[in-house]
Design a protein around this motif. Structure first.
Motif, mmCIF file in Angstrom:
data_model
loop_
_atom_site.group_PDB
_atom_site.id
_atom_site.type_symbol
_atom_site.label_atom_id
_atom_site.label_comp_id
_atom_site.label_asym_id
_atom_site.label_seq_id
_atom_site.Cartn_x
_atom_site.Cartn_y
_atom_site.Cartn_z
ATOM 1 N N GLU A 7 0.833 -1.206 0.000
ATOM 2 C CA GLU A 7 0.000 0.000 0.000
ATOM 3 C C GLU A 7 0.863 1.250 0.000
ATOM 4 N N ILE A 8 0.454 2.251 -0.769
ATOM 5 C CA ILE A 8 1.152 3.532 -0.860
ATOM 6 C C ILE A 8 0.152 4.638 -0.533
ATOM 7 N N SER A 9 0.485 5.468 0.432
ATOM 8 C CA SER A 9 -0.409 6.569 0.796
ATOM 9 C C SER A 9 0.105 7.911 0.294
ATOM 10 N N GLU A 10 1.365 7.939 -0.150
ATOM 11 C CA GLU A 10 1.948 9.179 -0.667
ATOM 12 C C GLU A 10 3.010 8.845 -1.706
ATOM 13 N N ILE A 11 2.970 9.541 -2.834
ATOM 14 C CA ILE A 11 4.005 9.367 -3.857
ATOM 15 C C ILE A 11 5.019 10.479 -3.655
ATOM 16 N N SER A 12 6.087 10.152 -2.969
ATOM 17 C CA SER A 12 7.111 11.140 -2.658
ATOM 18 C C SER A 12 8.035 11.340 -3.849
ATOM 19 N N GLU A 13 8.807 12.435 -3.809
ATOM 20 C CA GLU A 13 9.771 12.690 -4.878
ATOM 21 C C GLU A 13 10.836 11.602 -4.914
ATOM 22 N N SER A 14 11.230 11.080 -3.751
ATOM 23 C CA SER A 14 12.248 10.024 -3.719
ATOM 24 C C SER A 14 11.721 8.741 -4.367
ATOM 25 N N LEU A 15 10.432 8.452 -4.172
ATOM 26 C CA LEU A 15 9.844 7.272 -4.797
ATOM 27 C C LEU A 15 9.800 7.438 -6.312
ATOM 28 N N ASN A 72 -6.991 -11.882 -10.700
ATOM 29 C CA ASN A 72 -6.733 -11.107 -9.483
ATOM 30 C C ASN A 72 -7.645 -9.884 -9.372
ATOM 31 N N ILE A 73 -8.194 -9.431 -10.501
ATOM 32 C CA ILE A 73 -9.084 -8.262 -10.459
ATOM 33 C C ILE A 73 -10.271 -8.543 -9.556
ATOM 34 N N VAL A 74 -10.815 -9.761 -9.630
ATOM 35 C CA VAL A 74 -11.954 -10.138 -8.786
ATOM 36 C C VAL A 74 -11.557 -10.108 -7.316
ATOM 37 N N ARG A 75 -10.369 -10.579 -7.016
ATOM 38 C CA ARG A 75 -9.892 -10.588 -5.623
ATOM 39 C C ARG A 75 -9.688 -9.164 -5.105
ATOM 40 N N ILE A 76 -9.195 -8.285 -5.976
ATOM 41 C CA ILE A 76 -8.984 -6.885 -5.584
ATOM 42 C C ILE A 76 -10.307 -6.231 -5.227
ATOM 43 N N LEU A 77 -11.319 -6.442 -6.064
ATOM 44 C CA LEU A 77 -12.626 -5.837 -5.801
ATOM 45 C C LEU A 77 -13.265 -6.418 -4.544
ATOM 46 N N ALA A 78 -12.867 -7.655 -4.183
ATOM 47 C CA ALA A 78 -13.392 -8.287 -2.970
ATOM 48 C C ALA A 78 -12.676 -7.807 -1.713
ATOM 49 N N GLY A 79 -11.647 -6.952 -1.895
ATOM 50 C CA GLY A 79 -10.951 -6.392 -0.740
ATOM 51 C C GLY A 79 -9.668 -7.090 -0.362
ATOM 52 N N GLU A 80 -9.243 -8.082 -1.146
ATOM 53 C CA GLU A 80 -8.005 -8.785 -0.819
ATOM 54 C C GLU A 80 -6.790 -7.908 -1.134
ATOM 55 N N ALA A 81 -5.727 -8.128 -0.379
ATOM 56 C CA ALA A 81 -4.487 -7.373 -0.571
ATOM 57 C C ALA A 81 -3.679 -8.011 -1.689
ATOM 58 N N VAL A 82 -3.924 -7.587 -2.917
ATOM 59 C CA VAL A 82 -3.233 -8.108 -4.094
ATOM 60 C C VAL A 82 -2.526 -6.950 -4.776
ATOM 61 N N GLY A 83 -1.251 -7.133 -5.118
ATOM 62 C CA GLY A 83 -0.507 -6.080 -5.789
ATOM 63 C C GLY A 83 -0.228 -4.912 -4.868
ATOM 64 N N THR A 84 -0.133 -3.721 -5.449
ATOM 65 C CA THR A 84 0.104 -2.484 -4.693
ATOM 66 C C THR A 84 -1.087 -1.563 -4.866
ATOM 67 N N ARG A 85 -1.687 -1.188 -3.739
ATOM 68 C CA ARG A 85 -2.851 -0.303 -3.772
ATOM 69 C C ARG A 85 -2.434 1.106 -3.363
ATOM 70 N N PHE A 86 -2.919 2.096 -4.092
ATOM 71 C CA PHE A 86 -2.611 3.492 -3.808
ATOM 72 C C PHE A 86 -3.827 4.144 -3.152
ATOM 73 N N ARG A 87 -3.630 4.589 -1.934
ATOM 74 C CA ARG A 87 -4.677 5.316 -1.220
ATOM 75 C C ARG A 87 -4.215 6.767 -1.082
ATOM 76 N N LEU A 88 -4.346 7.503 -2.162
ATOM 77 C CA LEU A 88 -3.871 8.881 -2.202
ATOM 78 C C LEU A 88 -5.049 9.826 -2.051
ATOM 79 N N SER A 89 -4.813 10.955 -1.427
ATOM 80 C CA SER A 89 -5.874 11.954 -1.298
ATOM 81 C C SER A 89 -5.698 12.990 -2.385
ATOM 82 N N GLY A 90 -6.787 13.294 -3.087
ATOM 83 C CA GLY A 90 -6.766 14.329 -4.112
ATOM 84 C C GLY A 90 -6.852 15.696 -3.476
#
Length: 369
Positions: free
Chosen positions: A188-196, A238-256
């Motif tokens: 999970e990523i909550s912020e895309i920093s300049e270093s990232l 895996n798309i079905v698993r993602i929509l079901a709430g499973e932790a698959v891949g990298t999820r971005f929870r960024l605030s606009g």
């Protein structure tokens, strides 16, 4: 009912060594998206691959370097790509629709809204729109750059809930997993920093393979309140698993910026191409970024570029860091005369009648988070 945009890249669609299509992946993708559509989800697919398929059909050993060569390959490949999708989805009874977009389609406000209405109607009719950049007519200077950016813009256009980027790795890693055995998946990523971003833009296979563009896509999508997930394209289930709430891949929870930006502000921020830059003093930066104020000419300390009134410009601080974009009310030559001056002086300097205008009105600018 969720609305999702799924983007699949060339590396997931075809074998890098032979150029052969990965038919198992295509079949799994069609089956997964059709199943989601039958459950009531609204699904849109952004697909790369037209140039690559065109090159294979033409017997080209290398991707063309010239714009005309790429456009010719795309013209050959786009029809082939859609015929393949139509066979896979058609076997499942799922109608699909081809939609080709150029940057100009999103720069023009009327065409932007037209594209939104068309995509919305296609989704309402139960189709799965398959979107690609119209490579046969797109000019180099006005390209989206890659389909990651296109998919993010489309996700905002239709106000999707999810943007799922299918790629050739399981997600975003702490380092290049092919070179560093200690590299680990970032769930999970909550912020895309300049270093990232700098890390993703590095010269490693991990960085040059497109991860930086996926980070940019996640930022664009966040403007529209869209959640982005990067996951492996070889397992579209895996798309079905993602929509079901499973932790698959990298999820971005960024605030606009202050929640989901309006459609107009998203068009200003990402539909248009900037033609100039205004550098602001600290007081103006604070007023625009935190105070929700319009930009006045008095706060401008430097101007870069030649542009007319109504053009899109970047707003930066004195360190050159961009924090907003907006539609300017004066040309660059006019701003060069009135920058640093208060509003009462503007009419006399420009020899104009009526009340002075702001440099950029707050209704015509978007501030980055």
């Amino acid at each position: 009912m969720a609305t999702l945009v799924v983007k699949i890249g060339t590396s997931s669609l075809s074998d890098a060594a032979t150029g052969d299509l990965r038919l198992a992946t295509l079949g799994g993708l069609a089956e997964t998206l059709t199943r989601l559509r039958r459950k009531g989800e609204r699904v849109l697919l952004v697909s790369s691959g037209a140039v690559g398929i065109g090159c294979a059909r033409l017997g080209l050993k290398e991707r063309p370097a010239s714009v005309a060569g790429k456009q010719a390959a795309a013209a050959v490949g786009q029809g082939l790509l859609m015929s393949i999708y139509d066979r896979f989805f058609g076997a499942l009874g799922q109608p699909v629709a081809q939609v080709l977009l150029t940057r100009q389609d999103l720069m023009d406000r009327t065409r932007y809204l037209n594209a939104r209405e068309t995509l919305g109607e296609l989704l309402r009719l139960g189709t799965i729109p398959i979107v690609n950049e119209n490579d046969t007519v797109a000019t180099e200077e006005l390209r989206f750059g890659d389909n990651d950016a296109l998919s993010a813009l489309v996700a905002g256009l239709i106000e999707a809930d999810w943007l799922i980027l299918l790629t050739d790795v399981a997600g975003l890693y702490s380092a290049n997993p092919r070179l560093d055995p200690a590299a680990h998946l970032l769930p999970e990523i909550s912020e895309i920093s300049e270093s990232l971003l700098l890390s993703a833009r590095g010269k490693s296979t991990w960085g040059s393979g497109g991860m930086a563009s996926k980070l940019e896509a996640a930022r664009i999508a966040a403007m529209a309140g869209v959640t982005t997930v990067i996951t492996e394209g070889s397992t579209p289930q895996n798309i079905v698993r993602i929509l079901a709430g499973e932790a698959v891949g990298t999820r971005f929870r960024l605030s606009g910026p202050r929640g989901r930006a309006s459609l107009r502000k998203r068009w200003i921020g990402h539909g248009l191409v900037p033609t100039g830059t205004l550098q602001l003093d600290a007081g103006a930066v604070e007023a625009v970024r935190s105070g929700g104020k319009s930009l006045l000419p008095a706060g401008i300390v430097a101007i870069d570029g030649n542009f007319e009134a109504g053009a899109l410009v970047r707003l930066t601080d004195t360190g050159g860091h961009e924090f907003a974009r907006g539609l300017v009310n004066y040309s660059s030559s006019e701003l060069a005369k009135i920058r640093g001056h208060n509003s009462q002086q503007i009419a006399a300097i420009l020899d104009q009648q009526g009340p002075p205008k702001t440099a950029v009105h707050r209704d015509n600018l978007i501030v980055w988070s």
